[in-house]
Scaffold this motif. Structure first.
Motif, PDB file in Angstrom:
ATOM      1  N   SER A  28      11.453   6.667 -10.176  1.00  0.00           N
ATOM      2  CA  SER A  28      10.478   7.105  -9.256  1.00  0.00           C
ATOM      3  C   SER A  28      10.151   6.159  -8.772  1.00  0.00           C
ATOM      4  O   SER A  28       9.056   6.448  -7.249  1.00  0.00           O
ATOM      5  CB  SER A  28       9.504   7.334 -10.335  1.00  0.00           C
ATOM      6  OG  SER A  28       9.549   8.390 -11.411  1.00  0.00           O
ATOM      7  N   LEU A  29       9.440   4.907  -9.171  1.00  0.00           N
ATOM      8  CA  LEU A  29       9.119   3.898  -8.222  1.00  0.00           C
ATOM      9  C   LEU A  29       9.919   3.804  -7.226  1.00  0.00           C
ATOM     10  O   LEU A  29       9.387   3.291  -6.147  1.00  0.00           O
ATOM     11  CB  LEU A  29       8.657   2.319  -8.833  1.00  0.00           C
ATOM     12  CG  LEU A  29       7.525   3.110 -10.585  1.00  0.00           C
ATOM     13  CD1 LEU A  29       8.050   1.634 -11.084  1.00  0.00           C
ATOM     14  CD2 LEU A  29       6.057   2.746  -9.278  1.00  0.00           C
ATOM     15  N   ILE A  30      11.045   3.548  -7.291  1.00  0.00           N
ATOM     16  CA  ILE A  30      12.228   4.035  -6.328  1.00  0.00           C
ATOM     17  C   ILE A  30      11.610   4.863  -4.632  1.00  0.00           C
ATOM     18  O   ILE A  30      11.895   4.005  -3.702  1.00  0.00           O
ATOM     19  CB  ILE A  30      14.064   3.357  -6.075  1.00  0.00           C
ATOM     20  CG1 ILE A  30      14.114   2.209  -7.239  1.00  0.00           C
ATOM     21  CG2 ILE A  30      14.488   3.685  -5.251  1.00  0.00           C
ATOM     22  CD1 ILE A  30      15.749   2.633  -8.302  1.00  0.00           C
ATOM     23  N   LEU A  31      11.361   6.067  -4.947  1.00  0.00           N
ATOM     24  CA  LEU A  31      11.450   6.881  -4.678  1.00  0.00           C
ATOM     25  C   LEU A  31      10.034   6.719  -4.434  1.00  0.00           C
ATOM     26  O   LEU A  31      10.082   7.308  -2.940  1.00  0.00           O
ATOM     27  CB  LEU A  31      11.499   8.568  -5.459  1.00  0.00           C
ATOM     28  CG  LEU A  31      12.878   8.878  -5.664  1.00  0.00           C
ATOM     29  CD1 LEU A  31      12.226   9.879  -7.054  1.00  0.00           C
ATOM     30  CD2 LEU A  31      13.324   9.042  -4.729  1.00  0.00           C
ATOM     31  N   GLU A  46      -0.593  -1.281   4.246  1.00  0.00           N
ATOM     32  CA  GLU A  46      -1.153  -2.131   2.894  1.00  0.00           C
ATOM     33  C   GLU A  46      -1.987  -2.851   1.861  1.00  0.00           C
ATOM     34  O   GLU A  46      -2.624  -2.769   1.522  1.00  0.00           O
ATOM     35  CB  GLU A  46       0.154  -1.309   2.123  1.00  0.00           C
ATOM     36  CG  GLU A  46       0.577  -0.143   2.292  1.00  0.00           C
ATOM     37  CD  GLU A  46      -0.438   0.667   1.984  1.00  0.00           C
ATOM     38  OE1 GLU A  46      -1.318   1.152   1.290  1.00  0.00           O
ATOM     39  OE2 GLU A  46      -0.168   2.059   3.467  1.00  0.00           O
ATOM     40  N   LEU A  47      -1.260  -3.870   2.295  1.00  0.00           N
ATOM     41  CA  LEU A  47      -2.000  -5.317   2.056  1.00  0.00           C
ATOM     42  C   LEU A  47      -2.972  -5.241   2.668  1.00  0.00           C
ATOM     43  O   LEU A  47      -3.888  -6.146   1.921  1.00  0.00           O
ATOM     44  CB  LEU A  47      -0.757  -6.792   2.077  1.00  0.00           C
ATOM     45  CG  LEU A  47      -0.018  -6.765   2.207  1.00  0.00           C
ATOM     46  CD1 LEU A  47       1.413  -7.640   2.282  1.00  0.00           C
ATOM     47  CD2 LEU A  47       0.412  -6.466  -0.061  1.00  0.00           C
ATOM     48  N   LEU A  48      -2.734  -5.347   4.572  1.00  0.00           N
ATOM     49  CA  LEU A  48      -4.381  -5.443   5.416  1.00  0.00           C
ATOM     50  C   LEU A  48      -5.201  -4.356   4.883  1.00  0.00           C
ATOM     51  O   LEU A  48      -6.907  -4.585   4.883  1.00  0.00           O
ATOM     52  CB  LEU A  48      -4.129  -5.049   6.574  1.00  0.00           C
ATOM     53  CG  LEU A  48      -5.050  -5.189   7.286  1.00  0.00           C
ATOM     54  CD1 LEU A  48      -5.884  -5.925   8.053  1.00  0.00           C
ATOM     55  CD2 LEU A  48      -4.689  -4.407   9.238  1.00  0.00           C
ATOM     56  N   GLY A  89      -4.459  -2.628 -13.201  1.00  0.00           N
ATOM     57  CA  GLY A  89      -4.078  -1.366 -11.329  1.00  0.00           C
ATOM     58  C   GLY A  89      -2.831  -1.825 -10.771  1.00  0.00           C
ATOM     59  O   GLY A  89      -1.758  -1.027 -10.069  1.00  0.00           O
ATOM     60  N   LEU A  90      -2.797  -2.902 -10.719  1.00  0.00           N
ATOM     61  CA  LEU A  90      -1.730  -3.438  -9.194  1.00  0.00           C
ATOM     62  C   LEU A  90       0.237  -3.171 -10.361  1.00  0.00           C
ATOM     63  O   LEU A  90       1.295  -2.601 -10.370  1.00  0.00           O
ATOM     64  CB  LEU A  90      -1.841  -4.532  -8.849  1.00  0.00           C
ATOM     65  CG  LEU A  90      -0.687  -5.134  -8.143  1.00  0.00           C
ATOM     66  CD1 LEU A  90      -1.420  -4.930  -6.716  1.00  0.00           C
ATOM     67  CD2 LEU A  90      -0.685  -7.056  -8.179  1.00  0.00           C
ATOM     68  N   ILE A 110      -1.912   2.834  -5.049  1.00  0.00           N
ATOM     69  CA  ILE A 110      -0.367   3.275  -5.046  1.00  0.00           C
ATOM     70  C   ILE A 110       0.327   2.103  -3.586  1.00  0.00           C
ATOM     71  O   ILE A 110       1.405   2.316  -2.906  1.00  0.00           O
ATOM     72  CB  ILE A 110       0.488   4.872  -4.843  1.00  0.00           C
ATOM     73  CG1 ILE A 110      -0.409   5.282  -3.476  1.00  0.00           C
ATOM     74  CG2 ILE A 110       0.167   5.570  -5.937  1.00  0.00           C
ATOM     75  CD1 ILE A 110       0.084   6.513  -3.176  1.00  0.00           C
ATOM     76  N   GLY A 111      -0.658   1.968  -3.092  1.00  0.00           N
ATOM     77  CA  GLY A 111      -0.092   1.173  -1.181  1.00  0.00           C
ATOM     78  C   GLY A 111       0.165  -0.042  -1.649  1.00  0.00           C
ATOM     79  O   GLY A 111       1.834  -0.253  -1.134  1.00  0.00           O
ATOM     80  N   PHE A 112       0.748  -0.708  -2.980  1.00  0.00           N
ATOM     81  CA  PHE A 112       1.246  -2.318  -3.149  1.00  0.00           C
ATOM     82  C   PHE A 112       2.262  -1.783  -3.590  1.00  0.00           C
ATOM     83  O   PHE A 112       2.985  -2.603  -2.524  1.00  0.00           O
ATOM     84  CB  PHE A 112      -0.043  -2.883  -3.938  1.00  0.00           C
ATOM     85  CG  PHE A 112       0.750  -4.859  -4.394  1.00  0.00           C
ATOM     86  CD1 PHE A 112       0.554  -5.137  -3.602  1.00  0.00           C
ATOM     87  CD2 PHE A 112       1.662  -4.480  -5.844  1.00  0.00           C
ATOM     88  CE1 PHE A 112       1.064  -6.480  -4.049  1.00  0.00           C
ATOM     89  CE2 PHE A 112       2.398  -5.567  -5.657  1.00  0.00           C
ATOM     90  CZ  PHE A 112       2.528  -7.076  -5.194  1.00  0.00           C
ATOM     91  N   LYS A 113       2.909  -0.635  -3.848  1.00  0.00           N
ATOM     92  CA  LYS A 113       4.031  -0.109  -4.024  1.00  0.00           C
ATOM     93  C   LYS A 113       5.215  -0.334  -3.113  1.00  0.00           C
ATOM     94  O   LYS A 113       6.120  -0.470  -3.431  1.00  0.00           O
ATOM     95  CB  LYS A 113       4.127   1.049  -4.827  1.00  0.00           C
ATOM     96  CG  LYS A 113       3.603   0.940  -5.758  1.00  0.00           C
ATOM     97  CD  LYS A 113       4.034   0.174  -7.353  1.00  0.00           C
ATOM     98  CE  LYS A 113       2.632   0.109  -8.617  1.00  0.00           C
ATOM     99  NZ  LYS A 113       1.431   0.097  -8.451  1.00  0.00           N
TER     100      LYS A 113
END
Length: 255
Positions: A28-31, A46-48, A89-90, A110-113
């Protein structure tokens, strides 16, 4: 530093009743990383956004630095340092510390993913903690830890895996850089640097995207192989926003 916190969190993120559960989470995380984020450089945005969410204008200028050095792309900012809740959370999906504040860009958590679309080895240093997400560390995990009495016979046609993207491992900073004044430092191991350097340079070639970030005063610098490639800035005063590139005014906007 509470050294036991990362170890305890790691243990919690490894607690699966069956390898099928871990494999399903991993897939799921890969997708999530490759399906939602179609642009390879999306992780930079996302980091920004995370840096903007961690910053308050009372703190002054939001300083962001991006460095390409060796095999790493390093993203630094002077927003609030991570708390233990931030780290939890991360290491989760959709359960970040910003869930209650929809005004924050990254409230979905979810952005960090997106960084895992580009890298399988990411280290984070903040708030006195240093930990990494490392795919290689978990390779062949179930070959070693398979328990026939507990899990039954292994399906040899199936590839079992661990969701390494949410399992923190205590670590040390992989390279030495000057991080003085920055509260969050993310080290992303990358492959082909030329491609990434071109994409980051292209991103910073147009300063107008800074208009859409809520921080009033922002300074972003990109450094590659020890050389400053570009500095873009945003300043807001008396109802006007001024955007600058390498110290020269690029445009001026009325709010």
């Amino acid at each position: 530093m509470n050294h036991s916190f990362i170890r305890t969190l790691q243990k919690k993120r490894c607690d699966y009743n069956h390898p099928d559960q871990a494999t399903s989470q991993a897939n799921s995380l890969i997708l999530l990383s490759s399906g939602i984020y179609t642009e390879e450089e999306r992780f930079v945005f996302e980091l920004l956004q995370n840096a903007v969410d961690a910053h308050n204008d009372i703190q002054g200028v939001l300083n962001i630095k991006m460095i390409l050095e060796g095999d790493y792309f390093v993203f630094l900012h002077n927003g609030d340092a991570f708390t233990e809740r931030d780290i939890e959370g991360l290491c989760d999906v959709g359960n970040g510390n910003k869930m209650k504040d929809v005004k924050k860009i990254g409230y979905k958590g979810i952005g960090f993913k997106s960084v895992f679309m580009r890298s399988s080895h990411v280290t984070v240093e903040s708030g006195g903690y240093c930990f990494k997400f490392d795919k290689k560390h978990w390779d062949n995990y179930w070959d070693i830890h398979w328990n026939p009495e507990k899990y039954g016979l292994k399906d040899e046609d199936k590839k079992y895996s661990m969701p390494w993207q949410i399992i923190p491992i205590e670590a040390q900073t992989p390279i030495q850089i000057d991080s003085e004044g920055y509260n969050v430092v993310t080290y992303i191991q990358v492959g082909e640097k030329t491609n990434l350097e071109d994409k980051v340079s292209n991103l910073l070639s147009n300063s107008q995207f800074l208009l859409f970030l809520k921080s009033k005063n922002i300074r972003m610098e990109f450094i590659a192989d020890g050389l400053s490639k570009c500095i873009i800035e945003k300043s807001e005063n008396n109802g006007k926003v001024i955007l600058s590139v390498n110290g020269i005014e690029d445009s001026r906007w009325l709010i």
